[in-house]
Design a protein around this motif. Structure first.
Motif, PDB file in Angstrom:
ATOM      1  N   MET A   1      -4.565   9.275  -8.916  1.00  0.00           N
ATOM      2  CA  MET A   1      -4.165   8.070  -8.199  1.00  0.00           C
ATOM      3  C   MET A   1      -3.072   7.336  -8.961  1.00  0.00           C
ATOM      4  O   MET A   1      -3.096   7.279 -10.191  1.00  0.00           O
ATOM      5  N   GLU A   2      -2.138   6.771  -8.201  1.00  0.00           N
ATOM      6  CA  GLU A   2      -1.107   5.955  -8.810  1.00  0.00           C
ATOM      7  C   GLU A   2      -0.709   4.843  -7.861  1.00  0.00           C
ATOM      8  O   GLU A   2      -0.836   4.966  -6.633  1.00  0.00           O
ATOM      9  N   ILE A   3      -0.260   3.746  -8.448  1.00  0.00           N
ATOM     10  CA  ILE A   3       0.216   2.614  -7.666  1.00  0.00           C
ATOM     11  C   ILE A   3       1.717   2.768  -7.467  1.00  0.00           C
ATOM     12  O   ILE A   3       2.474   2.885  -8.437  1.00  0.00           O
ATOM     13  N   LYS A   4       2.145   2.785  -6.215  1.00  0.00           N
ATOM     14  CA  LYS A   4       3.573   2.881  -5.908  1.00  0.00           C
ATOM     15  C   LYS A   4       4.052   1.555  -5.330  1.00  0.00           C
ATOM     16  O   LYS A   4       3.495   1.073  -4.334  1.00  0.00           O
ATOM     17  N   ILE A   5       5.073   0.983  -5.971  1.00  0.00           N
ATOM     18  CA  ILE A   5       5.630  -0.282  -5.493  1.00  0.00           C
ATOM     19  C   ILE A   5       6.592  -0.005  -4.345  1.00  0.00           C
ATOM     20  O   ILE A   5       7.480   0.837  -4.452  1.00  0.00           O
ATOM     21  N   LEU A   6       6.395  -0.706  -3.252  1.00  0.00           N
ATOM     22  CA  LEU A   6       7.308  -0.595  -2.120  1.00  0.00           C
ATOM     23  C   LEU A   6       8.351  -1.692  -2.144  1.00  0.00           C
ATOM     24  O   LEU A   6       9.540  -1.445  -1.998  1.00  0.00           O
ATOM     25  N   LYS A   7       7.891  -2.915  -2.357  1.00  0.00           N
ATOM     26  CA  LYS A   7       8.813  -4.044  -2.437  1.00  0.00           C
ATOM     27  C   LYS A   7       8.079  -5.251  -3.007  1.00  0.00           C
ATOM     28  O   LYS A   7       7.030  -5.635  -2.509  1.00  0.00           O
ATOM     29  N   PRO A  14      -1.209   6.281  -2.711  1.00  0.00           N
ATOM     30  CA  PRO A  14      -1.265   7.457  -1.827  1.00  0.00           C
ATOM     31  C   PRO A  14      -2.589   8.191  -1.958  1.00  0.00           C
ATOM     32  O   PRO A  14      -3.192   8.252  -3.043  1.00  0.00           O
ATOM     33  N   GLY A  15      -3.037   8.770  -0.860  1.00  0.00           N
ATOM     34  CA  GLY A  15      -4.262   9.554  -0.866  1.00  0.00           C
ATOM     35  C   GLY A  15      -4.543  10.112   0.508  1.00  0.00           C
ATOM     36  O   GLY A  15      -3.716   9.992   1.424  1.00  0.00           O
ATOM     37  N   SER A  34     -10.536   0.774   1.014  1.00  0.00           N
ATOM     38  CA  SER A  34     -11.065   1.229  -0.275  1.00  0.00           C
ATOM     39  C   SER A  34     -11.367   2.720  -0.326  1.00  0.00           C
ATOM     40  O   SER A  34     -12.060   3.183  -1.230  1.00  0.00           O
ATOM     41  N   GLY A  35     -10.847   3.485   0.634  1.00  0.00           N
ATOM     42  CA  GLY A  35     -11.079   4.915   0.588  1.00  0.00           C
ATOM     43  C   GLY A  35     -12.422   5.314   1.182  1.00  0.00           C
ATOM     44  O   GLY A  35     -13.147   4.491   1.739  1.00  0.00           O
ATOM     45  N   GLY A  36     -12.757   6.610   1.032  1.00  0.00           N
ATOM     46  CA  GLY A  36     -13.846   7.169   1.803  1.00  0.00           C
ATOM     47  C   GLY A  36     -15.235   7.180   1.217  1.00  0.00           C
ATOM     48  O   GLY A  36     -16.200   7.418   1.940  1.00  0.00           O
ATOM     49  N   ASP A  37     -15.391   6.949  -0.097  1.00  0.00           N
ATOM     50  CA  ASP A  37     -16.736   7.060  -0.660  1.00  0.00           C
ATOM     51  C   ASP A  37     -16.776   6.424  -2.048  1.00  0.00           C
ATOM     52  O   ASP A  37     -15.804   5.812  -2.505  1.00  0.00           O
ATOM     53  N   GLU A 207       2.963   9.067   5.808  1.00  0.00           N
ATOM     54  CA  GLU A 207       3.776   8.520   4.733  1.00  0.00           C
ATOM     55  C   GLU A 207       4.371   7.172   5.143  1.00  0.00           C
ATOM     56  O   GLU A 207       4.728   6.983   6.316  1.00  0.00           O
ATOM     57  N   PRO A 208       4.516   6.223   4.210  1.00  0.00           N
ATOM     58  CA  PRO A 208       5.202   4.962   4.528  1.00  0.00           C
ATOM     59  C   PRO A 208       6.630   5.237   4.998  1.00  0.00           C
ATOM     60  O   PRO A 208       7.287   6.164   4.511  1.00  0.00           O
ATOM     61  N   VAL A 209       7.093   4.431   5.944  1.00  0.00           N
ATOM     62  CA  VAL A 209       8.444   4.608   6.484  1.00  0.00           C
ATOM     63  C   VAL A 209       9.127   3.254   6.624  1.00  0.00           C
ATOM     64  O   VAL A 209       8.476   2.227   6.797  1.00  0.00           O
TER      65      VAL A 209
END
Length: 295
Positions: A1-7, A14-15, A34-37, A207-209
């Motif tokens: 897991m990683e935190i990706k800055i958009l703005k 991502p996951g 919070s994801g699936g489990d 994916e973010p667009v």
């Protein structure tokens, strides 16, 4: 897991289900889903700690288990508040309701796994569209259609977290059935998103667009294709189960019991959509609920 800055302060992780993350500009952050489990919860907790952040709260877009599965672990570890919309909060706190709603009765065992039934967590505050999430610059957006009362969030940075209102093209082509609670509302949400001004759009299953219009178009085409296919099969009287079986054979889809129930529920939404448009009618014959084109 990683935190990706958009703005600015607006990020995502991502996951399999993209998780939103908004930094408060100090040492805190808010998660959007919070994801699936529990495993997702553990990984998110380690990620937040590893980035010297404190979890200030979880903002749930809706109550589907793959979006709230990490809630219980994170709330237990941090005592964080959880925000959600009305009705969705009831399912989050009583997660047996999700498989029950999909099946229409007490669910059989295959439906009670983590994919459809998350661990319960406590929703501490209700959010309504148009309001600001407390202690953030996130505005709540109405995103009806996919589930009962789904919401999203638009940051002051111009990043729009749009939950399951849109799916990736490859997801549509693979599964054909996009899970829907209300098809008419889904289409209205697509129209709204197409006109919404934002720097980034973050779906949970794509994916973010920066330009949402091509993805909106792919989803609209997917809905139209399924609507036309269902309508065509109603040229002669058919039950929901028969329509589903014929579509599965036509598209060579593989299904387990969970996928069958999800697709069957979504097919019900399409039958409702076509009936409301005056294109098909239901009737009962020899103990079967059948659907046929309206003449």
């Amino acid at each position: 897991m990683e935190i990706k800055i958009l703005k600015g302060q607006s990020c995502y992780i991502p996951g399999r289900v993209n998780v939103g993350l908004w930094k408060d500009g100090k040492d805190g952050c808010f998660l959007i889903d919070s994801g699936g489990d529990e495993t997702s919860g553990r990984r998110l907790f380690r990620l937040i700690q590893g980035n010297n952040l404190k979890l200030r709260g979880i903002l749930n877009t809706h109550s589907n288990a793959d979006h709230v599965g990490g809630n219980a672990y994170l709330q237990k570890k941090t005592a964080c508040p959880i925000w959600a919309s009305s009705i969705e909060d009831t399912v989050i706190q009583n997660p047996f309701l999700e498989p029950m709603l999909l099946w229409g009765a007490a669910p059989f065992r295959a439906l009670t796994g983590k994919f459809l039934q998350a661990a319960p967590s406590l929703v501490t505050q209700i959010l309504s569209p148009g309001e600001r999430v407390p202690d953030t610059d996130l505005t709540v957006l109405a995103l009806p259609g996919h589930f009962i009362n789904m919401i999203g969030f638009l940051s002051a940075d111009g990043v729009c977290y749009i939950a399951d209102s849109l799916f990736a093209k490859e997801v549509i082509e693979k599964y054909r059935f996009m899970v829907a609670f209300d098809v008419e509302a889904t289409l209205a949400t697509l129209d709204m998103l197409e006109k919404l001004e934002a720097a980034w759009f973050v779906p949970c299953h794509a994916e973010p667009v920066e330009d949402i219009r091509p993805l909106v178009n792919e989803n609209r085409k997917g809905i139209e294709a399924l609507s036309h296919a269902v309508h065509d099969l109603c040229s002669v009287p058919r039950s929901r189960e028969e329509i589903l079986a014929l579509l599965v054979q036509k598209w060579d889809l593989e299904m387990n019991p969970v996928q069958y129930v999800l697709n069957s529920s979504s097919l019900s939404a399409y039958l409702t959509f076509l009936e409301k448009k005056g294109l098909i009618v239901p009737f009962v014959e020899k103990g079967n609920l059948l659907w046929q084109k309206k003449h």
